[in-house]
Design a protein around this motif. Structure first.
Motif, PDB file in Angstrom:
ATOM      1  N   GLN A   1       0.860  -1.184   0.000  1.00 18.92           N
ATOM      2  CA  GLN A   1       0.000   0.000   0.000  1.00 18.92           C
ATOM      3  C   GLN A   1       0.893   1.230   0.000  1.00 18.92           C
ATOM      4  N   ALA A   2       0.886   1.971  -1.087  1.00 17.55           N
ATOM      5  CA  ALA A   2       1.752   3.141  -1.205  1.00 17.55           C
ATOM      6  C   ALA A   2       1.388   4.191  -0.161  1.00 17.55           C
ATOM      7  N   ALA A   3       2.414   4.880   0.327  1.00 16.79           N
ATOM      8  CA  ALA A   3       2.199   5.944   1.302  1.00 16.79           C
ATOM      9  C   ALA A   3       1.488   7.129   0.646  1.00 16.79           C
ATOM     10  N   ASP A   4       0.391   7.568   1.241  1.00 16.39           N
ATOM     11  CA  ASP A   4      -0.350   8.731   0.730  1.00 16.39           C
ATOM     12  C   ASP A   4       0.206   9.981   1.403  1.00 16.39           C
ATOM     13  N   THR A   5       1.048  10.718   0.679  1.00 19.49           N
ATOM     14  CA  THR A   5       1.671  11.918   1.253  1.00 19.49           C
ATOM     15  C   THR A   5       1.045  13.205   0.714  1.00 19.49           C
ATOM     16  N   SER A   6      -0.109  13.091   0.037  1.00 17.60           N
ATOM     17  CA  SER A   6      -0.826  14.298  -0.381  1.00 17.60           C
ATOM     18  C   SER A   6      -1.393  14.992   0.854  1.00 17.60           C
ATOM     19  N   GLN A   7      -1.768  16.251   0.704  1.00 16.91           N
ATOM     20  CA  GLN A   7      -2.308  17.007   1.835  1.00 16.91           C
ATOM     21  C   GLN A   7      -3.567  17.762   1.408  1.00 16.91           C
ATOM     22  N   PRO A   8      -4.484  18.019   2.361  1.00 15.01           N
ATOM     23  CA  PRO A   8      -5.706  18.759   2.028  1.00 15.01           C
ATOM     24  C   PRO A   8      -5.399  20.151   1.491  1.00 15.01           C
ATOM     25  N   VAL A   9      -6.305  20.673   0.702  1.00 13.19           N
ATOM     26  CA  VAL A   9      -6.158  22.028   0.165  1.00 13.19           C
ATOM     27  C   VAL A   9      -6.206  23.039   1.310  1.00 13.19           C
ATOM     28  N   ILE A  10      -5.304  23.995   1.277  1.00 10.65           N
ATOM     29  CA  ILE A  10      -5.240  25.021   2.326  1.00 10.65           C
ATOM     30  C   ILE A  10      -6.291  26.090   2.062  1.00 10.65           C
ATOM     31  N   VAL A  11      -7.098  26.367   3.070  1.00  8.42           N
ATOM     32  CA  VAL A  11      -8.111  27.425   2.977  1.00  8.42           C
ATOM     33  C   VAL A  11      -7.860  28.418   4.113  1.00  8.42           C
ATOM     34  N   PRO A  12      -7.221  29.570   3.827  1.00  9.98           N
ATOM     35  CA  PRO A  12      -6.965  30.558   4.883  1.00  9.98           C
ATOM     36  C   PRO A  12      -8.259  31.092   5.480  1.00  9.98           C
ATOM     37  N   ALA A  13      -8.167  31.565   6.705  1.00 11.19           N
ATOM     38  CA  ALA A  13      -9.346  32.087   7.399  1.00 11.19           C
ATOM     39  C   ALA A  13      -9.824  33.392   6.774  1.00 11.19           C
ATOM     40  N   ALA A  14     -11.118  33.662   6.931  1.00 14.86           N
ATOM     41  CA  ALA A  14     -11.684  34.915   6.429  1.00 14.86           C
ATOM     42  C   ALA A  14     -11.318  36.083   7.341  1.00 14.86           C
TER      43      ALA A  14
ATOM     44  N   GLN B   1      10.361  47.050  -5.298  1.00 17.12           N
ATOM     45  CA  GLN B   1       9.192  47.868  -4.993  1.00 17.12           C
ATOM     46  C   GLN B   1       7.921  47.208  -5.524  1.00 17.12           C
ATOM     47  N   GLU B   2       7.999  46.622  -6.712  1.00 12.80           N
ATOM     48  CA  GLU B   2       6.847  45.902  -7.258  1.00 12.80           C
ATOM     49  C   GLU B   2       6.469  44.727  -6.360  1.00 12.80           C
ATOM     50  N   LEU B   3       7.475  43.991  -5.889  1.00 10.85           N
ATOM     51  CA  LEU B   3       7.214  42.860  -5.002  1.00 10.85           C
ATOM     52  C   LEU B   3       6.611  43.325  -3.677  1.00 10.85           C
ATOM     53  N   ALA B   4       7.058  44.451  -3.175  1.00  7.85           N
ATOM     54  CA  ALA B   4       6.515  44.999  -1.928  1.00  7.85           C
ATOM     55  C   ALA B   4       5.037  45.332  -2.094  1.00  7.85           C
ATOM     56  N   LYS B   5       4.663  45.886  -3.233  1.00 10.84           N
ATOM     57  CA  LYS B   5       3.259  46.207  -3.474  1.00 10.84           C
ATOM     58  C   LYS B   5       2.409  44.942  -3.584  1.00 10.84           C
ATOM     59  N   GLN B   6       3.028  43.864  -4.070  1.00 13.95           N
ATOM     60  CA  GLN B   6       2.282  42.625  -4.263  1.00 13.95           C
ATOM     61  C   GLN B   6       2.183  41.801  -2.981  1.00 13.95           C
ATOM     62  N   TYR B   7       3.270  41.759  -2.179  1.00 12.15           N
ATOM     63  CA  TYR B   7       3.325  40.834  -1.052  1.00 12.15           C
ATOM     64  C   TYR B   7       3.312  41.496   0.328  1.00 12.15           C
ATOM     65  N   LEU B   8       3.534  42.788   0.391  1.00 13.07           N
ATOM     66  CA  LEU B   8       3.638  43.463   1.695  1.00 13.07           C
ATOM     67  C   LEU B   8       2.513  44.451   1.906  1.00 13.07           C
ATOM     68  N   ASN B   9       1.302  44.037   1.578  1.00 15.01           N
ATOM     69  CA  ASN B   9       0.130  44.896   1.756  1.00 15.01           C
ATOM     70  C   ASN B   9      -0.386  44.724   3.182  1.00 15.01           C
ATOM     71  N   PHE B  10      -0.208  45.738   4.006  1.00 13.55           N
ATOM     72  CA  PHE B  10      -0.558  45.650   5.420  1.00 13.55           C
ATOM     73  C   PHE B  10      -2.035  45.334   5.614  1.00 13.55           C
ATOM     74  N   ASP B  11      -2.896  45.878   4.778  1.00 18.17           N
ATOM     75  CA  ASP B  11      -4.335  45.648   4.922  1.00 18.17           C
ATOM     76  C   ASP B  11      -4.706  44.186   4.676  1.00 18.17           C
ATOM     77  N   GLN B  12      -3.894  43.460   3.921  1.00 22.04           N
ATOM     78  CA  GLN B  12      -4.176  42.057   3.625  1.00 22.04           C
ATOM     79  C   GLN B  12      -3.448  41.106   4.579  1.00 22.04           C
ATOM     80  N   PHE B  13      -2.664  41.649   5.488  1.00 21.43           N
ATOM     81  CA  PHE B  13      -1.936  40.814   6.436  1.00 21.43           C
ATOM     82  C   PHE B  13      -2.876  40.208   7.466  1.00 21.43           C
ATOM     83  N   TYR B  14      -2.569  38.981   7.885  1.00 18.47           N
ATOM     84  CA  TYR B  14      -3.180  38.424   9.084  1.00 18.47           C
ATOM     85  C   TYR B  14      -2.405  38.969  10.265  1.00 18.47           C
ATOM     86  N   LYS B  15      -3.132  39.518  11.243  1.00 19.33           N
ATOM     87  CA  LYS B  15      -2.496  40.170  12.392  1.00 19.33           C
ATOM     88  C   LYS B  15      -2.944  39.506  13.673  1.00 19.33           C
TER      89      LYS B  15
END
Length: 426
Positions: free
Chosen positions: A229-242, A406-420
């Motif tokens: 029986q092959a090892a099942d190493t898949s994982q559930p889809v990640i759903v971040p909190a609202a 700077q482009e990456l900062a606008k895409q990944y460092l958006n404070f309003d979209q951060f989980y705090k």
């Protein structure tokens, strides 16, 4: 020759990083073996790395518990006998659990491998998880958890992981009652499926002689079989909190723990190398902007930093610190200020040059021996990448421009979209 103590040594930039490439082979049972042969000392490190099985919400601790208890007894050896045999030959054995993989590691002198390898073989094939040892493990883990749950930073990290990764292996936060789900029968079934050769990658590093490989082959090829029986190493889809803001009040807290960030990309994404440069500017070394502002200038904390968590099925960029409870809100405001500056202003070339040199020096400094080269290989192998990843990483460090960051900062460092997450006072 007279030393010129008033003249600084000539500075030379690091041009290239040379990595040791492994020799690859595969055992007849499907176990993959990668060998890094280097060094003069008669020492070898062997790692048996297994992919963690798919996360089960009804038994969330199985991967961790099975790995932790591997050395606690087999059909023929008690935990004390395992320790005695390893210690007698001057070897060192450890088991490590990670989010994606679990591993068994042996450091041994070559001349003693014919004594130490059979012990590892016994552990990997015949662990029985004695009830007495399981009860002790559960009791100790509960006590550790009770202590940990008194610490604001631990609570913040647990809440943050749960928010980003949901009900998956990455978002797991065990409670005291969770340990009630552990039982020997589930662990033995889990062990049989996970610790089989088709789910194993062996990484051998050190002075590897022909006899070394013969001993490994004799122990882990001919008499180590798959279960069917092959090892099942898949994982559930990640759903971040609202919900993106979490505050846990601790009325008597002298310090507040802050952890914030957002989902990011892992090593397989082309943005990952330049994003590491951006992260270093923000909070990835002692001279970073977060340290300069919140520690050195404002004195709100002893330390603050940012980092990137690159996992197989997910990733995040995060900021973590503990600050005086009375300045928590101001510290959060300063973090937001630094994120906005990276989005709105180009990083000066002098600062970027310093970060480039730091990152190149850190990469070179991390390659102090053959074991370090093997560790670098693990980073790319288990991400499904080749050595060209490090070429792209070095190229990004040396050539990425301020406007791209700077482009990456606008895409990944958006404070309003951060989980705090804040634990303490706010």
């Amino acid at each position: 020759m007279t030393l010129q103590r008033k003249t600084a040594p000539e500075f030379k930039a690091i041009e290239n990083i040379h990595l040791i490439h492994p020799e690859r082979r595969e055992l007849a049972n499907g176990c993959k073996v990668f060998c890094f042969n280097s060094g003069d000392q008669e020492l070898v490190r062997i790692e048996w790395i297994f992919g963690n099985l798919r996360f089960k919400p009804e038994s969330p601790l199985l991967n961790m518990a099975v790995n932790s208890l591997l050395t606690e007894g087999t059909d023929s050896l008690t935990s004390a006998q395992i320790s005695d045999k390893i210690d007698f030959y001057g070897a060192f054995l450890q088991v490590d659990y990670g989010h994606d993989n679990s591993q068994v590691t042996l450091y041994s002198l070559n001349k003693h491998l014919h004594h130490t390898l059979p012990v590892i073989k016994d552990i990997i094939t015949n662990s029985i998880f004695p009830q007495k040892e399981l009860d002790t493990f559960i009791r100790n883990q509960r006590q550790k958890l009770q202590v940990s749950l008194q610490k604001n930073d631990i609570i913040a990290r647990r809440i943050f992981s749960k928010a980003l990764y949901g009900n998956t292996l990455y978002g797991l936060s065990a409670d005291i009652e969770t340990y009630d789900t552990l039982n020997r029968e589930d662990m033995r079934v889990h062990f049989a499926q996970m610790y089989q050769p088709s789910n194993c990658t062996m990484i051998v590093a050190g002075k590897i002689e022909p006899e070394t490989l013969n001993l490994i082959s004799d122990a882990f090829d001919k008499e180590w079989h798959n279960t069917g029986q092959a090892a099942d190493t898949s994982q559930p889809v990640i759903v971040p909190a609202a919900e993106h803001f979490y505050f846990t009040e601790k009325p008597g807290a002298l310090q507040s723990a802050i952890r914030m960030g957002a989902p990011a990309v892992n090593r397989t994404h082309p943005d990952f190398p330049p994003l590491q440069v951006l992260n270093t500017v923000l909070g990835g070394y002692f001279g970073s902007r977060l340290m300069a502002n919140i520690r050195e200038d404002k004195g709100y904390t002893y330390g603050i930093g940012s980092g990137m968590s690159a996992l197989k099925y997910g990733a995040s960029l995060f900021i973590a610190t503990e600050v005086g409870a009375d300045v928590c809100k101001m510290a959060v405001n300063e973090i937001e200020k630094e994120l906005n500056l990276l989005q709105n202003e180009l990083i000066p070339e002098t600062e970027l040059s310093l970060v480039r040199n730091f990152l190149m020096g850190a990469l070179l400094g991390s390659l102090e021996n053959v074991f370090s080269h093997a560790d670098k290989f693990k980073n790319i192998h288990f991400a499904g990448l080749g050595y060209d990843y490090y070429d792209r990483y070095v190229d990004a460090i040396k050539t990425v421009k301020a406007d791209r960051l700077q482009e990456l900062a606008k895409q990944y460092l958006n404070f309003d979209q951060f989980y705090k997450v804040i634990v303490g006072k706010y």
